[in-house]
Design an enzyme around this catalytic site. Structure first.
Site, mmCIF file in Angstrom:
data_model
loop_
_atom_site.group_PDB
_atom_site.id
_atom_site.type_symbol
_atom_site.label_atom_id
_atom_site.label_comp_id
_atom_site.label_asym_id
_atom_site.label_seq_id
_atom_site.Cartn_x
_atom_site.Cartn_y
_atom_site.Cartn_z
ATOM 1 N N HIS A 1 -3.888 -9.018 3.179
ATOM 2 C CA HIS A 1 -5.268 -9.106 3.198
ATOM 3 C C HIS A 1 -5.914 -10.124 3.915
ATOM 4 C CE1 HIS A 1 -6.164 -6.472 0.043
ATOM 5 N NE2 HIS A 1 -5.417 -7.175 -1.039
ATOM 6 N N ARG B 1 -1.443 -2.526 -6.865
ATOM 7 C CA ARG B 1 -1.688 -3.467 -5.766
ATOM 8 C C ARG B 1 -2.658 -4.577 -6.398
ATOM 9 N NH1 ARG B 1 -1.098 -4.701 -0.376
ATOM 10 N NH2 ARG B 1 -3.425 -5.135 0.626
ATOM 11 N N TYR C 1 -10.174 -11.260 -6.120
ATOM 12 C CA TYR C 1 -9.185 -11.275 -7.321
ATOM 13 C C TYR C 1 -9.622 -12.318 -8.228
ATOM 14 C CZ TYR C 1 -6.098 -7.956 -4.689
ATOM 15 O OH TYR C 1 -5.615 -6.800 -3.987
ATOM 16 N N ARG D 1 0.977 -0.995 -0.124
ATOM 17 C CA ARG D 1 0.058 -0.095 0.159
ATOM 18 C C ARG D 1 0.789 1.363 0.066
ATOM 19 N NH1 ARG D 1 -2.042 -3.589 3.779
ATOM 20 N NH2 ARG D 1 -4.284 -4.488 3.379
ATOM 21 N N HIS E 1 -3.262 2.381 -5.846
ATOM 22 C CA HIS E 1 -3.886 1.212 -5.461
ATOM 23 C C HIS E 1 -4.175 0.292 -6.458
ATOM 24 C CE1 HIS E 1 -4.965 -0.188 -1.231
ATOM 25 N NE2 HIS E 1 -6.031 -0.766 -1.888
ATOM 26 N N LYS F 1 -2.011 -2.304 7.457
ATOM 27 C CA LYS F 1 -3.544 -2.196 7.569
ATOM 28 C C LYS F 1 -4.023 -3.034 8.792
ATOM 29 C CE LYS F 1 -7.885 -1.486 5.431
ATOM 30 N NZ LYS F 1 -8.680 -1.367 4.138
#
Length: 342
Positions: free
Chosen positions: A315, A292, A323, A188, A289, A215
């Site tokens: 994630h 990514r 995805y 990120r 983003h 995150k």
């Protein structure tokens, strides 16, 4: 108004000014992302004190949300408060639970029918508003989220990916390393500029990037792709001759010898996108983003296990599964395969 270490954020004439480490909507980062000609949202005077308290809480050390998320939450909260100031609501939504629920549901309707926001954007606004409502002590609203059709996260097409990588190859050492960390590392934006030199571990044959506070406060180690490893080694060699190299631990420096800001990294990536003839920004082909997302999409479609992709990108497994969803291009290609009688 913006520095590379901290940002002086004000409420655009609505109240106080304070030094915090998170650039808000009035700061340079969000100025770059705001639509041309759009003015910063003003926090109404009635809400300034509570908004400033929220901002201060988000700026404290240990905040689990990354800087990009905090900036987005603050921006969306400003928009909610501006709407609330002129809304016809019963009671005080920042104190009374029933008034809160009615106000947030009305705001959801406003976003859908007047502001014409996408379903996913409406949900993002409601999440930010709930975070603010928790802060003021009234708690999240009982307002259902919109059902969003599942599709793959925004990623570059194969053609545009190739153009991006070729432009990155032509960039200077710092720009190339930044571009490669975003794509080959899948980090990120906030994670990239937070890297220190000591977070890069390179041995004779391999290496890793250490993300110490991603995150949700998650720690992870990302193996270095051979292209990324070479780009980082090139940049570290050049970095040694930059001002502040010995005093500043940051991997990526600005020209004054301080840590590169999110805005500085954004501008560097935007310049590379221009060289690749790719529109950069919220409405363009490319955003930080989307690099990514391109990494995640390529990995999943190349057969990499989704659990591993989740680990690499920081994630949840559920998020990483997105995805594997079809893109709009996939859907269009499927429709075009239908038989035509000509």
């Amino acid at each position: 108004m913006t520095s590379d270490i901290s940002v002086q954020a004000d409420t655009q004439g609505a109240g106080t000014t304070s030094d915090i480490s998170i650039p808000l909507e009035g700061g340079a980062v969000d100025e770059a992302r705001r639509r041309p000609g759009a003015a910063a949202t003003v926090v109404p005077a009635a809400f300034v004190e509570r908004f400033d308290g929220y901002v201060a809480a988000k700026a404290r050390p240990g905040e689990p949300l990354d800087d990009d998320t905090v900036r987005a939450y603050c921006s969306r909260t400003r928009q909610f408060l501006a709407w609330l100031d002129g809304a016809d609501v019963d009671g005080d939504p920042l104190v009374d639970g029933q008034a809160r629920d009615g106000a947030v549901r009305n705001y959801r309707a406003y976003l859908l029918t007047v502001a014409k926001r996408k379903l996913s954007t409406v949900n993002a606004h409601l999440t930010a508003v709930d975070d603010f409502l928790r802060h003021v002590g009234v708690g999240p609203a009982a307002a259902k989220r919109q059902e969003v059709p599942k599709s793959a996260p925004r990623a570059l097409s194969d053609r545009n990916r190739t153009r991006w990588l070729r432009a990155a190859q032509r960039a200077d050492a710092r720009g190339k390393a930044l571009a490669y960390v975003e794509y080959y590392g899948g980090l990120r934006g906030g994670e990239v500029v937070a890297l220190d030199v000591g977070d890069v571990r390179i041995s004779a044959r391999k290496g890793v990037l250490i993300v110490r506070f991603g995150k949700g406060g998650k720690y992870r180690e990302v193996p270095l792709h051979s292209q990324l490893r070479a780009a980082i080694e090139e940049w570290v060699t050049e970095r040694a001759g930059w001002p502040g190299a010995a005093e500043t631990p940051a991997l990526f420096l600005n020209r004054r010898g301080g840590r590169l800001s999110t805005r500085g990294a954004y501008d560097q990536l935007k310049a590379i996108a221009a060289d690749a003839n790719l529109a950069f920004g919220r409405d363009g082909d490319l955003t930080p983003h989307s690099l990514r997302h391109t990494t995640g999409t390529n990995l999943v479609r190349d057969g990499v296990d989704v659990v591993l992709v989740a680990e690499l990108l920081g994630h949840s497994v559920e998020t990483a599964r997105h995805y594997s969803q079809p893109t709009e291009a996939d859907k269009q290609a499927a429709i075009e395969r239908l038989t035509v009688d000509e």
